[in-house]
Design a protein around this motif. Sequence first.
Motif, short mmCIF file in Angstrom:
data_model
loop_
_atom_site.label_atom_id
_atom_site.label_comp_id
_atom_site.label_asym_id
_atom_site.label_seq_id
_atom_site.Cartn_x
_atom_site.Cartn_y
_atom_site.Cartn_z
N ALA A 170 0.85 -1.18 -0.10
CA ALA A 170 0.04 -0.04 -0.24
C ALA A 170 0.94 1.28 -0.05
CB ALA A 170 -0.95 -0.12 1.26
N LYS A 171 1.83 1.22 0.69
CA LYS A 171 2.90 2.42 0.79
C LYS A 171 3.44 2.85 -0.32
CE LYS A 171 5.28 5.54 3.51
NZ LYS A 171 4.83 6.57 4.20
N GLN A 172 3.86 1.49 -1.28
CA GLN A 172 4.41 1.91 -2.72
C GLN A 172 3.47 2.31 -3.73
OE1 GLN A 172 5.31 -2.36 -3.53
NE2 GLN A 172 7.15 -2.12 -2.57
N LYS A 173 2.23 2.44 -3.37
CA LYS A 173 1.13 2.96 -4.19
C LYS A 173 0.84 4.41 -3.67
CE LYS A 173 -0.57 -1.46 -5.58
NZ LYS A 173 -1.75 -2.56 -5.80
N ASN A 174 0.63 4.55 -2.44
CA ASN A 174 0.27 5.97 -1.98
C ASN A 174 1.12 6.28 -0.78
OD1 ASN A 174 -0.99 8.10 -0.45
ND2 ASN A 174 -2.82 7.28 -0.93
N PRO A 175 2.12 6.93 -1.10
CA PRO A 175 3.02 7.49 0.18
C PRO A 175 2.41 8.36 1.32
CG PRO A 175 3.57 8.96 -1.71
CD PRO A 175 2.40 7.89 -2.21
N ASN A 176 1.18 8.75 1.21
CA ASN A 176 0.57 9.48 2.29
C ASN A 176 -0.17 8.29 3.06
OD1 ASN A 176 1.11 11.84 1.13
ND2 ASN A 176 -0.49 11.80 -0.34
N ILE A 177 0.53 7.31 3.47
CA ILE A 177 0.05 6.47 4.45
C ILE A 177 0.96 6.02 5.42
CG2 ILE A 177 -1.90 5.52 3.10
CD1 ILE A 177 -0.40 2.94 2.78
N GLU A 178 0.80 5.65 6.64
CA GLU A 178 1.83 5.36 7.81
C GLU A 178 1.27 4.42 8.62
OE1 GLU A 178 1.36 9.21 10.42
OE2 GLU A 178 2.87 9.23 8.91
#
Length: 321
Positions: free
Chosen positions: A127-135
């Motif tokens: 998921a992080k690879q597709k959307n950097p705005n998650i943590e």
Amino acid sequence: MAYYQRKISIYPYPRLRTSLVLILTLFFLNMGCSSEENQTLSNPNTLAAGQNSAVGQQSKTLHIAVIPIQSSQAQAKQLKILDEYLEKTIRRKFNIHVQPDYDTAINLLVTEQVQIAYLGSLSYVKAKQKNPNIEPILAPINKATGRPWHTSMIIANSAHIKSVKDLTNKRFGFVSKSSTTGFLIPWVELFKKEEIDPDKTFSEVQFLGSHDQALEALIADEVDAVAVQQEAYFKAQSENKLPQAKYVKIWESSPLPTDPIVISSKLDQKLIYSLKKALIDAPNAIVSVSGAEIVGYTLVDDMNYEPIRQLQTKLDENTPN
């Protein structure tokens, strides 16, 4: 070899030379880095400010996606309890749903249709690879280990299998290609340490959707061995579903980071703070959405999942399209 499509066909996998133990060193070193924030969350003066500021933000429903881990009925019951607790504690409306598969949960978070997700370690990395705005913000502390880590296991029907070497021409069950303990780690470890080529070794491979479903398939004699997370195995044992006379653990991985709670970093920071506080303070019976026994949550960040990212990167580099 037949590939059974409840599921997704799996691909040939070249030998990996990355040391799992070596890259996990980074994980254990980093687990101590959040102690300062943990102390902040336990400071009553700071907590009051964070909690009160979140109370005023009641206009929007927060949507939470959960990967399928246990049976849908049991997980739905647990999520209802969690929903009621969060709404009472944070004073916001929550909409919590178990998704049909790992990839659906990933895509909902990536496309920002949900703001929070309970993911596996590998599904978080994807998921992080597709959307950097998650943590990631929190990870459960495993009761069996007393730490925020667990293991992957291979469980087999002992009538047919006594060790990994007996897997030849047997039916094997994974959880999902987006599962860490139910696919990535056992796949890498099987090939790297035992030099097993699944294309030549297994008579059939199934992807079974969840850890509970994988164990149910083993019990129903639909497969001869499965890869699952440690917690699912212990839970099934405690429910007397896996008698030791019939089922045997033939392999266990090195320690792995437990599955994170992941949020959109676009959420208001005061709300994120309140969410962390609520879950860290919650009774253990409330916060375990997987049915596994945990003893609370600890703070995590992206670096805790770097070992998983490195393994996935190595896997992708050596896998033909």
